[in-house]
Design an enzyme around this catalytic site. Structure first.
Site, PDB file in Angstrom:
ATOM      1  N   HIS A  31      -7.593   1.007  -3.140  1.00 25.87           N
ATOM      2  CA  HIS A  31      -8.985   0.540  -2.970  1.00 25.87           C
ATOM      3  C   HIS A  31      -9.609   1.344  -1.835  1.00 25.87           C
ATOM      4  CE1 HIS A  31      -9.030  -3.108  -5.567  1.00 25.87           C
ATOM      5  NE2 HIS A  31      -7.737  -3.114  -5.307  1.00 25.87           N
ATOM      6  N   HIS A  71      -7.104  -6.216 -12.614  1.00 24.67           N
ATOM      7  CA  HIS A  71      -6.430  -7.112 -11.680  1.00 24.67           C
ATOM      8  C   HIS A  71      -6.136  -8.394 -12.462  1.00 24.67           C
ATOM      9  CE1 HIS A  71      -7.918  -4.325  -8.741  1.00 24.67           C
ATOM     10  NE2 HIS A  71      -7.559  -5.060  -7.711  1.00 24.67           N
ATOM     11  N   GLU A  81      -3.643 -12.490  -9.956  1.00 22.11           N
ATOM     12  CA  GLU A  81      -3.269 -12.242  -8.554  1.00 22.11           C
ATOM     13  C   GLU A  81      -3.334 -13.570  -7.798  1.00 22.11           C
ATOM     14  OE1 GLU A  81      -4.386  -9.403  -4.722  1.00 22.11           O
ATOM     15  OE2 GLU A  81      -5.720  -9.450  -6.451  1.00 22.11           O
ATOM     16  N   ASP A 139      -2.107  -0.471  -2.941  1.00 23.27           N
ATOM     17  CA  ASP A 139      -3.173  -1.462  -2.964  1.00 23.27           C
ATOM     18  C   ASP A 139      -4.086  -1.277  -1.748  1.00 23.27           C
ATOM     19  OD1 ASP A 139      -4.613  -3.494  -4.131  1.00 23.27           O
ATOM     20  OD2 ASP A 139      -3.289  -5.101  -3.506  1.00 23.27           O
ATOM     21  N   ASN A 140      -4.388  -2.348  -1.040  1.00 23.69           N
ATOM     22  CA  ASN A 140      -5.343  -2.283   0.064  1.00 23.69           C
ATOM     23  C   ASN A 140      -4.688  -1.725   1.327  1.00 23.69           C
ATOM     24  OD1 ASN A 140      -6.107  -4.726  -1.771  1.00 23.69           O
ATOM     25  ND2 ASN A 140      -7.999  -4.101  -0.767  1.00 23.69           N
ATOM     26  N   LYS A 154     -12.738   0.120   0.268  1.00 23.31           N
ATOM     27  CA  LYS A 154     -12.568  -0.861   1.338  1.00 23.31           C
ATOM     28  C   LYS A 154     -11.704  -0.360   2.485  1.00 23.31           C
ATOM     29  CE  LYS A 154     -12.343  -4.656  -2.085  1.00 23.31           C
ATOM     30  NZ  LYS A 154     -12.089  -3.867  -3.309  1.00 23.31           N
ATOM     31  N   HIS A 193      -2.533   2.368  -7.672  1.00 29.14           N
ATOM     32  CA  HIS A 193      -3.492   1.283  -7.427  1.00 29.14           C
ATOM     33  C   HIS A 193      -3.884   1.285  -5.958  1.00 29.14           C
ATOM     34  CE1 HIS A 193      -4.808  -3.031  -8.469  1.00 29.14           C
ATOM     35  NE2 HIS A 193      -5.106  -2.877  -7.186  1.00 29.14           N
TER      36      HIS A 193
END
Length: 440
Positions: A84, A235, A238, A335-336, A87, A82
């Site tokens: 991103h 998602h 969250e 993730d991010n 971004k 997972h």
């Protein structure tokens, strides 16, 4: 014993001698020494792992090139379940961001006007390099898809990079859509057809949150995915709202909608805020459904229960121990990375594991929890292997020269990575972006 870093005389070893493998990767009859698995000898040939034997083992032909690992922990290549990448790395150009999930979303929307093809390609490519050098072999990235009728530029650029990187990383794209428009069956079906048209490696996704809870739209998204043979990656919950019901709804309704693919549910933080009986009942239902959970500890620890000038009281971590106890497939992801959702991160799955070990108080991280970084089969609709092993698999391996299995993932930053049995360069300072500048 404290592993001593070997001094290899080749970048393509014929054998790895004295490797410490995790218990989950070993057969039940593997011998032990002082209560720990015996060290292993891995014989490599034609880019694959030909044999795995416990020590003492035959040395092999005289003069055979081998690396002596002296008990260094070794894992198969990672799955980044997972991310991103659309971004990633926009954090340095951001000003103040309102704390919390919705504030981060606002900041990303404001930044989107800067997402040119060159900007996206440079940032995404940097992320791929970092993941590759960390030891990742399969990466799944979500791409914001704001307008169901317009293909995002980031989706196209990521598709181009997936093709360019096909010999190094298996890359998957997930269309991260808002639920609301999908309540219109025609919209959901058209979107699913568009995603399916990109072939393997393209998935349908969505943002399931109490701020826009819409079970009718989620049902149409499931139907559209089923019609086009797509898996879903969502998602889900969250948030720390105990009334969030996305995961529970999915567990109840997957069979009713006759969905026969796999649904990956990322985050599911709300479980930690719900009454124990309700949360555990939801996990019982998840265990009976084709659902894989993905925990994202770095971002959720930073983002959940966030407020200016106030220490967070809640962890934002889903119920990882309870999920594992029920046999639910559970992966841990980054993730991010360096964006408004998470100002830190490096697309190194081991970094995410370090956060999970501390936040979740996870014992036996190497022997038992490291599978949450390696089980790529938990992302697919095919039945997962009951007893995964190494023999016959590509020699994609990560060697932690400075670490000890009992304390892993401490001292895990220093590592060597084999791809197809050949060592790769893991020094990020040598990586360049499209302009030729160091991608650091």
């Amino acid at each position: 014993m404290t592993p001593q870093p070997p001094v290899p005389d080749t970048d393509t070893p014929a054998a790895l001698h004295g490797a410490r493998l995790p218990r989950w990767l070993l057969p039940a009859d593997w011998p032990t020494h002082e209560g720990r698995p015996a060290l292993a000898r891995l014989e490599l040939a034609d880019g694959r792992i030909a044999r795995v034997r416990p020590l003492p083992a035959a040395e092999g032909p005289a003069g055979q090139a081998r690396w002596d690992l002296h008990g260094a922990p070794v894992l198969p290549g990672f799955v980044e379940a997972h991310a991103h990448l659309d971004k990633a790395f926009i954090g340095p150009r951001q000003g103040a961001v309102r704390p919390g999930l919705l504030g981060a979303i606002e900041a990303v929307i404001a930044d989107r006007e800067r997402w040119t093809r060159e900007d996206l390609r440079s940032r995404m490519r940097r992320g791929l390099h970092w993941a590759w050098q960390a030891g990742t072999t399969r990466l799944r990235t979500h791409i914001d898809w704001w307008d169901p009728q317009a293909t995002p530029l980031a989706w196209e650029v990521m598709g181009e990079l997936a093709h360019e990187w096909r010999d190094r990383l298996a890359i998957e794209r997930v269309a991260l859509v808002k639920l609301g428009p999908c309540e219109d069956r025609a919209v959901a079906q058209a979107l699913a057809r568009r995603i399916a048209g990109d072939g393997p490696g393209a998935l349908l996704g969505g943002f399931v949150h109490s701020s826009q809870w819409n079970p009718g739209a989620l049902r149409e998204l499931l139907r559209a995915a089923q019609d086009e043979g797509l898996d879903l990656d969502l998602h889900v919950d969250e948030e720390l709202n105990p009334e969030a019901e996305g995961l529970a709804w999915l567990a109840r309704n997957l069979r009713a909608t006759r969905f026969d693919g796999r649904v990956v549910c990322g985050h599911t933080c709300a479980l930690a805020a719900q009454p124990e009986s309700r949360a555990l009942a939801t996990l019982d239902a998840v265990a009976r459904a084709p659902i894989t959970l993905v925990s994202l500890p770095i971002t959720n620890l930073l983002l959940q229960d966030a407020a200016t000038g106030r220490t967070p009281r809640q962890r934002g971590l889903t119920l990882v121990k309870e999920a594992r106890a029920r046999g639910i497939p559970l992966l841990i992801g980054s993730d991010n990375v360096q964006d408004p959702f998470c100002r830190v991160g490096s697309l190194d799955p081991v970094e995410a594991m370090q956060a999970a070990v501390l936040a979740g108080q996870l014992d036996g991280a190497f022997d038992h929890w490291s599978m949450a970084l390696c089980r790529a089969d938990w992302l697919g609709r095919e039945a997962a292997a009951a007893a995964p092993g190494l023999e016959g698999r590509p020699a994609d391996l990560v060697i932690f020269d400075r670490a000890e299995a009992t304390a892993w993932p401490s001292r895990a930053a220093r590592r060597r990575v084999l791809r197809g049995g050949r060592a790769i360069d893991t020094d990020t300072s040598t990586v360049t972006d499209d302009s030729g500048a160091p991608a650091r």
